[in-house]
Write an enzyme that holds these catalytic residues in place. Sequence first.
Site, PDB file in Angstrom:
ATOM      1  N   GLY A  19       0.649  -1.011   0.195  1.00 50.41           N
ATOM      2  CA  GLY A  19       0.150  -0.066  -0.028  1.00 50.41           C
ATOM      3  C   GLY A  19       0.877   1.406   0.173  1.00 50.41           C
ATOM      4  N   ALA A  57       8.252  14.704  -6.680  1.00 54.01           N
ATOM      5  CA  ALA A  57       8.105  15.375  -8.084  1.00 54.01           C
ATOM      6  C   ALA A  57       7.279  14.412  -9.213  1.00 54.01           C
ATOM      7  CB  ALA A  57       9.466  15.980  -8.629  1.00 54.01           C
ATOM      8  N   LYS A  85       4.600  22.149 -11.030  1.00 55.64           N
ATOM      9  CA  LYS A  85       5.914  21.847 -11.426  1.00 55.64           C
ATOM     10  C   LYS A  85       5.711  22.075 -13.006  1.00 55.64           C
ATOM     11  CE  LYS A  85       9.094  18.001 -12.236  1.00 55.64           C
ATOM     12  NZ  LYS A  85       9.534  16.835 -12.194  1.00 55.64           N
ATOM     13  N   PRO A 103      11.912  22.136 -19.524  1.00 54.21           N
ATOM     14  CA  PRO A 103      10.459  22.521 -19.374  1.00 54.21           C
ATOM     15  C   PRO A 103       9.456  21.405 -19.763  1.00 54.21           C
ATOM     16  CG  PRO A 103      11.299  23.438 -21.272  1.00 54.21           C
ATOM     17  CD  PRO A 103      12.360  22.755 -20.804  1.00 54.21           C
ATOM     18  N   LEU A 340       8.272  -0.005  -7.220  1.00 53.10           N
ATOM     19  CA  LEU A 340       9.683  -0.446  -7.134  1.00 53.10           C
ATOM     20  C   LEU A 340       9.845  -2.026  -7.198  1.00 53.10           C
ATOM     21  CD1 LEU A 340      10.067   2.157  -3.922  1.00 53.10           C
ATOM     22  CD2 LEU A 340      10.928   2.342  -6.128  1.00 53.10           C
ATOM     23  N   ILE A 353       6.791   7.565 -10.538  1.00 53.40           N
ATOM     24  CA  ILE A 353       5.308   7.577 -10.591  1.00 53.40           C
ATOM     25  C   ILE A 353       4.759   7.245 -11.998  1.00 53.40           C
ATOM     26  CG2 ILE A 353       3.534   8.919  -9.996  1.00 53.40           C
ATOM     27  CD1 ILE A 353       5.039   9.725  -7.425  1.00 53.40           C
TER      28      ILE A 353
HETATM   29  C1  FAD Z   1      15.280   8.416  -2.907  1.00 56.65           C
HETATM   30  C2  FAD Z   1      14.259   8.228  -3.766  1.00 56.65           C
HETATM   31  C3  FAD Z   1      13.665   9.483  -4.440  1.00 56.65           C
HETATM   32  C4  FAD Z   1      12.384   9.332  -5.171  1.00 56.65           C
HETATM   33  N1  FAD Z   1      11.713  10.480  -5.773  1.00 56.65           N
HETATM   34  C5  FAD Z   1      10.801  10.387  -6.719  1.00 56.65           C
HETATM   35  C6  FAD Z   1      10.197  11.387  -7.022  1.00 56.65           C
HETATM   36  O1  FAD Z   1      10.510  12.478  -6.918  1.00 56.65           O
HETATM   37  N2  FAD Z   1       9.230  11.151  -8.171  1.00 56.65           N
HETATM   38  C7  FAD Z   1       8.788   9.957  -8.287  1.00 56.65           C
HETATM   39  O2  FAD Z   1       7.865   9.742  -9.363  1.00 56.65           O
HETATM   40  N3  FAD Z   1       9.314   8.980  -7.434  1.00 56.65           N
HETATM   41  C8  FAD Z   1      10.214   9.048  -6.696  1.00 56.65           C
HETATM   42  N4  FAD Z   1      10.589   8.033  -6.323  1.00 56.65           N
HETATM   43  C9  FAD Z   1      10.107   6.594  -6.298  1.00 56.65           C
HETATM   44  C10 FAD Z   1       8.629   6.596  -5.429  1.00 56.65           C
HETATM   45  O3  FAD Z   1       9.034   6.751  -4.130  1.00 56.65           O
HETATM   46  C11 FAD Z   1       8.290   5.245  -5.647  1.00 56.65           C
HETATM   47  O4  FAD Z   1       8.237   4.815  -7.023  1.00 56.65           O
HETATM   48  C12 FAD Z   1       6.810   5.033  -5.107  1.00 56.65           C
HETATM   49  O5  FAD Z   1       6.985   5.466  -4.123  1.00 56.65           O
HETATM   50  C13 FAD Z   1       6.406   3.704  -5.177  1.00 56.65           C
HETATM   51  O6  FAD Z   1       6.690   2.974  -4.156  1.00 56.65           O
HETATM   52  P1  FAD Z   1       5.991   1.487  -4.109  1.00 56.65           P
HETATM   53  O7  FAD Z   1       4.631   1.722  -3.663  1.00 56.65           O
HETATM   54  O8  FAD Z   1       6.311   0.606  -5.047  1.00 56.65           O
HETATM   55  O9  FAD Z   1       6.850   0.712  -2.860  1.00 56.65           O
HETATM   56  P2  FAD Z   1       6.833   1.284  -1.132  1.00 56.65           P
HETATM   57  O10 FAD Z   1       6.471   2.581  -0.732  1.00 56.65           O
HETATM   58  O11 FAD Z   1       8.164   0.596  -0.484  1.00 56.65           O
HETATM   59  O12 FAD Z   1       5.550   0.398  -0.761  1.00 56.65           O
HETATM   60  C14 FAD Z   1       5.694  -0.978  -0.392  1.00 56.65           C
HETATM   61  C15 FAD Z   1       4.415  -1.488   0.470  1.00 56.65           C
HETATM   62  O13 FAD Z   1       4.325  -2.903   0.302  1.00 56.65           O
HETATM   63  C16 FAD Z   1       4.026  -3.284   1.702  1.00 56.65           C
HETATM   64  N5  FAD Z   1       4.814  -4.661   2.060  1.00 56.65           N
HETATM   65  C17 FAD Z   1       6.126  -5.056   1.757  1.00 56.65           C
HETATM   66  N6  FAD Z   1       6.476  -5.885   2.250  1.00 56.65           N
HETATM   67  C18 FAD Z   1       5.250  -6.609   2.867  1.00 56.65           C
HETATM   68  C19 FAD Z   1       4.681  -7.704   3.764  1.00 56.65           C
HETATM   69  N7  FAD Z   1       5.800  -8.771   3.713  1.00 56.65           N
HETATM   70  N8  FAD Z   1       3.594  -7.843   4.001  1.00 56.65           N
HETATM   71  C20 FAD Z   1       2.451  -6.874   3.760  1.00 56.65           C
HETATM   72  N9  FAD Z   1       2.997  -5.668   3.206  1.00 56.65           N
HETATM   73  C21 FAD Z   1       4.244  -5.599   2.514  1.00 56.65           C
HETATM   74  C22 FAD Z   1       4.356  -2.297   2.635  1.00 56.65           C
HETATM   75  O14 FAD Z   1       3.675  -1.977   3.807  1.00 56.65           O
HETATM   76  C23 FAD Z   1       4.011  -0.967   1.764  1.00 56.65           C
HETATM   77  O15 FAD Z   1       2.756  -0.755   1.971  1.00 56.65           O
HETATM   78  C24 FAD Z   1      11.691   8.016  -5.501  1.00 56.65           C
HETATM   79  C25 FAD Z   1      12.416   6.789  -5.011  1.00 56.65           C
HETATM   80  C26 FAD Z   1      13.611   7.064  -4.169  1.00 56.65           C
HETATM   81  C27 FAD Z   1      14.369   5.800  -3.284  1.00 56.65           C
END
Ligand code: FAD
Length: 508
Positions: A19, A57, A85, A103, A340, A353
């Site tokens: 989530g 962003a 932005k 831009p 991710l 995103i």
């Molecule tokens: C340094 C950095 C900067 C970033 N900046 C940007 C930006 O400016 N713009 C942009 O578009 N993107 C950016 N990103 C990427 C962005 O943060 C991610 O793409 C976005 O947050 C998606 O993450 P996610 O939902 O895939 O994973 P996560 O946020 O890691 O969520 C994972 C989910 O899985 C659940 N989960 C994991 N294991 C289990 C388990 N065993 N049981 C139950 N639940 C579990 C967790 O509870 C969580 O809800 C950045 C990333 C990083 C690392």
Amino acid sequence: MHENARARDGVREVSIIGGGTAGWMTAAALARLIAPLGVKVRLIESDAIGTVGVGEATLPHIRFFNERLGIDEAEFMAATQATIKLGIEFRGWGREGDSYIHPFGDYGREAGGVAFHQLWRRLHAEGKAGRICDYSLPVVMAEQDRFAPPAADPRSVMSSFSYAYQMDATLYARFLRAFAEGLGVERVEGRIVDAALVPDTDHVDHVILEDGRRIGGDLFVDCSGFRGLLIEGALKAGYEDWSDVLPCDRAVAVPCDSAGPPSPYTRATARKAGWQWRIPLQHRLGNGYVYCSDHIGDQEAADDLLSCLDAAPQAEPRFLRFRTGRRRRQWVGNTVALGLSAGFLEPLESTSIYLIQAGITTLVELFPEGPVDPLDAAEFDRVMALEYERVRDFLVLHYFATERDDSPFWDRVRTMAIPDSLSHKMELFRRRGSVVQYKDGLFLEPSWLAVYLGQRVVPEGHDPLADRMPLDKAERYLAELRSQIRRTVDALPRHEDFLKRHCPAAAA
Ligand SMILES: Cc1cc2nc3c(=O)[nH]c(=O)nc-3n(C[C@H](O)[C@H](O)[C@H](O)COP(=O)(O)OP(=O)(O)OC[C@H]3O[C@@H](n4cnc5c(N)ncnc54)[C@H](O)[C@@H]3O)c2cc1C
């Protein structure tokens, strides 16, 4: 049972694992677009594990994602402390002291069938044109901290740009959660400890929670973050490592107080062993240093970051580790990885995103009407591989097109071997300013132009078609465009005033 009985009858239940931004974007989209077909959508997440939540962003495509879901812009912006932005300012990338804005919009206007940048190149070579940025409305808007939404009329210069948001990604996930739950998505709280496959297949049958609960689904969407719980943990999809061309592997992030009105653009400043982001939201500034651990230690990176904040930090620095690349297969059996868990490309051009959104759109297009079909999986992987590779090449360009030689990190990236696909594009541009065009893929001509020209990749010549227009006429054309842009921008509201009127967020 050696056959997935549910899959034989088509997809009736989707289980989303995770989530974070990816999980709740997927849940919201499937709830709006697929659930009405009689499909149940549930999301399993663990509060104890938490999310990455630093995505701040975005790219303009997010507007179309929200619109398609029926989300009201002002409500969304207020709920996520969002600002506008118009692009990204790159500082110190070509050489120390350089600066340019990439831009979301065009440079000038095509004239007589000739691309504007070719005409500009001809005049600029003779000292008869200003910076190419002066012919871009969104650049001038960003530089002057002004904003009004684009016009629909293609004859208006106000139609020459788009915009995205700078927002708090954690608040975005929360906003989408309320939206998705309102549309009937079931949220299951709990930590997943295992996954069971349908025997002798690559189909997940159910996941097992810490307390013993078993949760099934006909289709699983793995949004579990870097760990890739299903796609890698259970299905061993494999990972293509791209750290040879994108060697940054860590980040340290810290929010700080605002130091003045929020600017309508993100800043990426080149640093000794990577680069620093600065993202203004309504209630704070997001900051981070993306770096390569071969060239700087964690503590030094954090100290460097803290030493150049605009104002007082609001929290302790937070460290993140990553490995750049993508999952070899993003759709295996009945599991699709998004976010991710599907791969990671550093946030230099705010693409994560967007890549989640591209995955959701492709999944919705290919959503199985009957049993989950390996052909759909192959098509999904083909489309997403192109998306990731095109973003990769564009990011690599930022590092490779540099004259910096002031640290081992910059020496490394300036001299590294780059993908053939990128060499080809750069060669064509150097020869006569041609920008390789694609049917699919994220970054279009103005984006490539911004980085090439901003980082001193200058074409040797220009398209001979640009010589057809008499010189004095071409000069007048450019001068008129430039002053039209200035006049237009001067009449626009300040970005800060636009936010106050359109979408004021509650005090943090
Ligand atoms: C340094 C950095 C900067 C970033 N900046 C940007 C930006 O400016 N713009 C942009 O578009 N993107 C950016 N990103 C990427 C962005 O943060 C991610 O793409 C976005 O947050 C998606 O993450 P996610 O939902 O895939 O994973 P996560 O946020 O890691 O969520 C994972 C989910 O899985 C659940 N989960 C994991 N294991 C289990 C388990 N065993 N049981 C139950 N639940 C579990 C967790 O509870 C969580 O809800 C950045 C990333 C990083 C690392």
